[in-house]
Write a protein that holds these residues in place. Structure first.
Motif, PDB file in Angstrom:
ATOM      1  N   LEU A 234       0.814  -1.220   0.000  1.00 50.89           N
ATOM      2  CA  LEU A 234       0.000   0.000   0.000  1.00 50.89           C
ATOM      3  C   LEU A 234       0.845   1.267   0.000  1.00 50.89           C
ATOM      4  N   HIS A 235       2.122   1.133   0.322  1.00 51.77           N
ATOM      5  CA  HIS A 235       2.994   2.307   0.417  1.00 51.77           C
ATOM      6  C   HIS A 235       4.072   2.327  -0.664  1.00 51.77           C
ATOM      7  N   ALA A 236       3.970   1.416  -1.622  1.00 50.60           N
ATOM      8  CA  ALA A 236       4.994   1.325  -2.666  1.00 50.60           C
ATOM      9  C   ALA A 236       5.088   2.608  -3.483  1.00 50.60           C
ATOM     10  N   THR A 237       3.941   3.182  -3.847  1.00 53.98           N
ATOM     11  CA  THR A 237       3.938   4.403  -4.656  1.00 53.98           C
ATOM     12  C   THR A 237       4.574   5.562  -3.901  1.00 53.98           C
ATOM     13  N   ARG A 238       4.252   5.683  -2.627  1.00 55.68           N
ATOM     14  CA  ARG A 238       4.797   6.779  -1.823  1.00 55.68           C
ATOM     15  C   ARG A 238       6.318   6.646  -1.670  1.00 55.68           C
ATOM     16  N   VAL A 239       6.785   5.421  -1.403  1.00 51.64           N
ATOM     17  CA  VAL A 239       8.222   5.201  -1.251  1.00 51.64           C
ATOM     18  C   VAL A 239       8.945   5.448  -2.573  1.00 51.64           C
ATOM     19  N   GLY A 240       8.369   4.971  -3.666  1.00 50.28           N
ATOM     20  CA  GLY A 240       8.967   5.203  -4.974  1.00 50.28           C
ATOM     21  C   GLY A 240       9.044   6.685  -5.313  1.00 50.28           C
ATOM     22  N   SER A 241       7.995   7.429  -4.972  1.00 47.86           N
ATOM     23  CA  SER A 241       7.979   8.866  -5.221  1.00 47.86           C
ATOM     24  C   SER A 241       9.041   9.583  -4.398  1.00 47.86           C
ATOM     25  N   THR A 242       9.217   9.169  -3.145  1.00 47.93           N
ATOM     26  CA  THR A 242      10.247   9.769  -2.299  1.00 47.93           C
ATOM     27  C   THR A 242      11.634   9.541  -2.901  1.00 47.93           C
ATOM     28  N   ALA A 243      11.898   8.329  -3.346  1.00 47.44           N
ATOM     29  CA  ALA A 243      13.189   8.022  -3.965  1.00 47.44           C
ATOM     30  C   ALA A 243      13.406   8.857  -5.229  1.00 47.44           C
ATOM     31  N   GLN A 244      12.364   9.033  -6.021  1.00 47.04           N
ATOM     32  CA  GLN A 244      12.470   9.821  -7.245  1.00 47.04           C
ATOM     33  C   GLN A 244      12.758  11.287  -6.944  1.00 47.04           C
ATOM     34  N   ARG A 245      12.145  11.812  -5.902  1.00 46.93           N
ATOM     35  CA  ARG A 245      12.365  13.216  -5.539  1.00 46.93           C
ATOM     36  C   ARG A 245      13.787  13.435  -5.022  1.00 46.93           C
ATOM     37  N   ILE A 246      14.297  12.468  -4.263  1.00 46.93           N
ATOM     38  CA  ILE A 246      15.694  12.568  -3.823  1.00 46.93           C
ATOM     39  C   ILE A 246      16.615  12.507  -5.033  1.00 46.93           C
ATOM     40  N   SER A 247      16.330  11.607  -5.967  1.00 46.80           N
ATOM     41  CA  SER A 247      17.130  11.490  -7.187  1.00 46.80           C
ATOM     42  C   SER A 247      17.151  12.801  -7.950  1.00 46.80           C
ATOM     43  N   ALA A 248      15.987  13.417  -8.126  1.00 50.33           N
ATOM     44  CA  ALA A 248      15.891  14.659  -8.884  1.00 50.33           C
ATOM     45  C   ALA A 248      16.690  15.777  -8.220  1.00 50.33           C
ATOM     46  N   THR A 249      16.632  15.839  -6.907  1.00 48.08           N
ATOM     47  CA  THR A 249      17.377  16.881  -6.189  1.00 48.08           C
ATOM     48  C   THR A 249      18.875  16.654  -6.305  1.00 48.08           C
TER      49      THR A 249
END
Length: 258
Positions: A234-249
């Motif tokens: 249920l939290h896969a999308t949220r965790v993936g989004s967090t990782a993507q935002r760290i990557s972008a920064t």
């Protein structure tokens, strides 16, 4: 058996003996007696006693009663030299935001050899029993953060992990190479990795890779919680989004420097 983290020190030199002693301490240690350091290092008692005395005098070790532990100077030097410092500074706001959203334990890990090194652990208000700790290590094959890293590691790393043997840490640890390879392929396809009581009974986890400017995986983020209340899917999308935002920064930061 696990792959060596670093080449072994040359114990015929003072520097080599010093490194051997400092590496003998584990994240779980709160104080180690000289006899135990001797067992871990294999150094003669007299040599070890003199060396520990010198390390205490320089601040690299501290002594309390008859026990030794790593000194504050080790922490200070580590923070100055750490290649993960920039990563941690970028990631921490996102990790804290993720922890606030899920109120479970959030990790940031990097790969070193065949192990995960936990750079950060942000604990939720609801405690969970987990084998991880900041500065601690676990195998790549038995954690979500480890699988996220291993899935994007060079092929020779995966081969070495399998060749070293997939150590069983819990009844549900993956020990069959074929099953692990299938899961790693799923991680590459979906962008997220899961652990279901593979490192510790009762613990489940979801993780996702963090990419750097060269499209290499530099870290992974995960959320862990008890199986009784936490559903990692249920939290896969949220965790993936967090990782993507760290990557972008990280990528923006690197581009601004070039």
């Amino acid at each position: 058996m696990t792959s060596p983290r670093h080449p072994g020190p040359d114990v015929t030199t003072v520097l080599g003996k010093t490194v051997l002693v400092l590496r003998a301490f584990t994240p779980e240690d709160r104080g180690v007696r000289l006899i135990e350091l001797g067992r871990r290092t294999g150094l003669p008692k007299g040599t070890l006693h003199r060396l520990c005395g010198d390390l205490v005098a320089t601040g690299l070790l501290e002594r309390h009663d008859d026990r030794y532990r790593l000194g504050r100077l080790m922490f200070e030097l580590g923070m100055r030299a750490s290649v993960e410092r920039d990563l941690l500074e970028v990631a921490m706001p996102y990790l804290q935001e993720l922890r606030a959203a899920v109120d479970e334990t959030v990790h940031l890990g990097v790969r070193e050899g065949a192990e995960v090194v936990y750079v950060a652990k942000v604990v939720g208000h609801r405690q969970v029993t987990a084998p991880s700790r900041a500065g601690g290590r676990l195998g790549l094959h038995c954690t979500a953060v480890g699988k996220a890293l291993l899935a994007h590691a060079p092929p020779e790393v995966v081969e070495n992990v399998i060749a070293d043997g997939l150590q069983r840490r819990a009844p549900r640890t993956l020990t069959a190479p074929g099953l692990l390879m299938a899961q790693l392929q799923q991680v590459r396809e979906t962008g997220v990795a899961f652990e279901f009581e593979e490192s510790t009974v009762g613990l489940v986890c979801v993780g996702a890779p963090v990419f750097g400017p060269d499209d290499d995986v530099v870290a992974a983020v995960s959320v862990a919680g008890p199986v009784t209340r936490f559903n990692p899917r249920l939290h896969a999308t949220r965790v993936g989004s967090t990782a993507q935002r760290i990557s972008a920064t990280l990528i923006r930061q690197e581009l601004s420097r070039s």
